[in-house]
Write an enzyme that holds these catalytic residues in place. Structure first.
Site, PDB file in Angstrom:
ATOM      1  N   TYR A 262     -14.389   0.705  10.219  1.00  0.00           N
ATOM      2  CA  TYR A 262     -12.948   0.967  10.206  1.00  0.00           C
ATOM      3  C   TYR A 262     -12.377   0.863  11.622  1.00  0.00           C
ATOM      4  O   TYR A 262     -11.379   0.181  11.858  1.00  0.00           O
ATOM      5  CB  TYR A 262     -12.738   2.382   9.642  1.00  0.00           C
ATOM      6  CG  TYR A 262     -11.325   2.879   9.634  1.00  0.00           C
ATOM      7  CD1 TYR A 262     -10.354   2.289   8.833  1.00  0.00           C
ATOM      8  CD2 TYR A 262     -10.959   3.992  10.400  1.00  0.00           C
ATOM      9  CE1 TYR A 262      -9.059   2.783   8.815  1.00  0.00           C
ATOM     10  CE2 TYR A 262      -9.679   4.492  10.378  1.00  0.00           C
ATOM     11  CZ  TYR A 262      -8.723   3.880   9.590  1.00  0.00           C
ATOM     12  OH  TYR A 262      -7.452   4.380   9.571  1.00  0.00           O
TER      13      TYR A 262
ATOM     14  N   GLY B 257       0.838  -1.212   0.000  1.00  0.00           N
ATOM     15  CA  GLY B 257       0.000   0.000   0.000  1.00  0.00           C
ATOM     16  C   GLY B 257       0.863   1.248   0.000  1.00  0.00           C
ATOM     17  O   GLY B 257       0.609   2.211   0.719  1.00  0.00           O
TER      18      GLY B 257
ATOM     19  N   GLN C 138      -1.510   8.031   1.024  1.00  0.00           N
ATOM     20  CA  GLN C 138      -1.079   9.278   1.665  1.00  0.00           C
ATOM     21  C   GLN C 138       0.165   9.043   2.539  1.00  0.00           C
ATOM     22  O   GLN C 138       1.107   9.824   2.509  1.00  0.00           O
ATOM     23  CB  GLN C 138      -2.221   9.838   2.520  1.00  0.00           C
ATOM     24  CG  GLN C 138      -1.958  11.249   2.990  1.00  0.00           C
ATOM     25  CD  GLN C 138      -2.846  11.667   4.163  1.00  0.00           C
ATOM     26  OE1 GLN C 138      -3.546  10.864   4.752  1.00  0.00           O
ATOM     27  NE2 GLN C 138      -2.796  12.936   4.486  1.00  0.00           N
TER      28      GLN C 138
ATOM     29  N   ASP D 211       1.789  -1.826  -4.513  1.00  0.00           N
ATOM     30  CA  ASP D 211       0.417  -1.310  -4.367  1.00  0.00           C
ATOM     31  C   ASP D 211      -0.444  -1.982  -5.428  1.00  0.00           C
ATOM     32  O   ASP D 211       0.067  -2.529  -6.413  1.00  0.00           O
ATOM     33  CB  ASP D 211       0.388   0.222  -4.557  1.00  0.00           C
ATOM     34  CG  ASP D 211      -0.815   0.872  -3.881  1.00  0.00           C
ATOM     35  OD1 ASP D 211      -0.616   1.572  -2.869  1.00  0.00           O
ATOM     36  OD2 ASP D 211      -1.955   0.684  -4.370  1.00  0.00           O
ATOM     37  N   ILE D 212      -1.742  -1.885  -5.243  1.00  0.00           N
ATOM     38  CA  ILE D 212      -2.677  -2.422  -6.241  1.00  0.00           C
ATOM     39  C   ILE D 212      -2.837  -1.429  -7.387  1.00  0.00           C
ATOM     40  O   ILE D 212      -3.241  -1.785  -8.485  1.00  0.00           O
ATOM     41  CB  ILE D 212      -4.034  -2.762  -5.589  1.00  0.00           C
ATOM     42  CG1 ILE D 212      -4.811  -3.751  -6.433  1.00  0.00           C
ATOM     43  CG2 ILE D 212      -4.853  -1.524  -5.295  1.00  0.00           C
ATOM     44  CD1 ILE D 212      -6.032  -4.329  -5.715  1.00  0.00           C
TER      45      ILE D 212
END
Ligand SMILES: NC(=O)c1ccc[n+]([C@@H]2O[C@H](COP(=O)([O-])OP(=O)(O)OC[C@H]3O[C@@H](n4cnc5c(N)ncnc54)[C@H](O)[C@@H]3O)[C@@H](O)[C@H]2O)c1
Length: 320
Positions: A144, A10, A14, A36-37
């Protein structure tokens, strides 16, 4: 140069972009493998190895760890608070499955240290909201927050049951000028600077007196690396550490921008994110992180606004 090989899952978000940069400075460009994807972030291009990797692909992650002789994994891929509320089951699947896979692989491979970020979203409306303690009532209200608290408990379990070296911080809202925010409730505190420079006004999705704990990205990145480099006996908490820097409201960040851009105007149109923010702490007690491994912040609101506006002006090629 320190003798570590780092994998970031990832890396284009940010935090990931800035953490990848910082880790490449510490360990050397080729010793920090970014994945990352999505497409490689333009700021990472040419700075070191990058691969496409889906964090749900445990076979791919294991192969990467073996191939690159990885000694540290930073698992940053996640669905954040506001995005998670739009598809709660997907957020749960991605946030939990990725963590459990990485923890299993790290146990299996041995000598792999794991970093996994938690968040102030673990706290809920029953938590004391001022100077929220390290250990307190924890009843998160968003998927989350639930996934972050469950994740903390899993990290603690792996540490106690299998001796895995897994470390974690409960980040407050993070503010940065390099990477773009990824759908969190504190994103307003990034957007406001862009809008101030580009349009001279901003409509905030939180009300003017909503205080939240926040941190400038420079502090968060340095704190993350310091935690990972601390001797294990200094990392006494097997749950994620509270870390804090500042607490401010939309009205106060607007005033700090008006110091540089007097004509800047803000208005308020609270949406569903107000309810999320109302369940989170206003400020954080991070004394455990300060005493255990020496956490210190450098940026307060005014210093951050100064730095954000300077860098964003260059980035946007605007003169104010
Ligand atoms: N930014 C904050 O204010 C903040 C605060 C507290 C905690 N955190 C935590 O820090 C971590 C990173 O946050 P961020 O702000 O950089 O998030 P972000 O949304 O900006 O970045 C997440 C990255 O993960 C990638 N990703 C998503 N799904 C993936 C998948 N299946 N496989 C591989 N990559 C995938 C995305 O493409 C993106 O580049 C997250 O765990 C988040 O919960 C962030």
């Amino acid at each position: 140069m320190k003798n570590e090989k780092v994998l970031i899952l990832g890396a284009c978000g940010q935090i990931g972009v800035e953490l990848t940069y910082a880790l490449r400075n510490v360990y050397g460009n080729n010793n920090v493998v970014a994945t990352d994807i999505q497409e490689e972030h333009h700021l990472l291009k040419g700075t070191g190895p990058f691969y496409h990797l889906n964090v749900m692909d445990s076979v791919g992650i294991l192969a990467m760890i073996k191939k690159e002789n990885i000694t540290q994994v930073y698992l940053l891929a996640a669905l954040l608070s506001a995005t998670g509320e739009k598809d709660p089951k997907k957020a749960w699947d991605i946030n939990m499955q990725s963590l459990l896979q990485v923890l299993d692989i790290a146990v299996q491979e041995k000598n792999v240290r794991v970093y996994w970020p938690s968040s102030i979203a673990v706290f809920g409306s029953t938590t004391p909201r001022e100077h929220t303690p390290q250990q307190t009532i924890v009843e998160p209200r968003t998927v989350y927050g639930i996934s972050k608290y469950a994740g903390e408990l899993w990290c603690q379990y792996y540490r106690q049951r299998w001796g895995l070296d897994v470390r974690s911080l409960r980040y407050p809202g993070l503010i940065s000028w390099k990477g773009e925010p990824g759908g969190g409730t504190t994103d307003y505190a990034v957007d406001i600077y862009y809008e101030a420079l580009q349009h001279g006004r901003y409509t905030c999705f939180l009300s003017e007196d909503t205080y939240l704990p926040m941190m400038y990205m420079d502090d968060a990145i340095r704190g993350t690396i310091e935690l990972m480099e601390a001797p294990l006996d200094k990392v006494r908490s097997s749950m994620a550490y509270n870390i804090g820097a500042m607490s401010f409201s939309p009205k106060e960040i607007a005033a700090s921008i008006q110091y540089h851009i007097p004509e800047f105007k803000i208005d308020y149109a609270p949406d569903f994110r107000q309810q999320i923010a109302d369940g989170w702490p206003k400020s954080i007690d991070d004394s455990a992180a300060r005493s255990d491994w020496g956490w210190q912040h450098n940026f307060d609101l005014n210093r951050m606004s100064n730095d954000m506006l300077k860098h964003l002006k260059d980035k946007l090629e605007l003169a104010v």
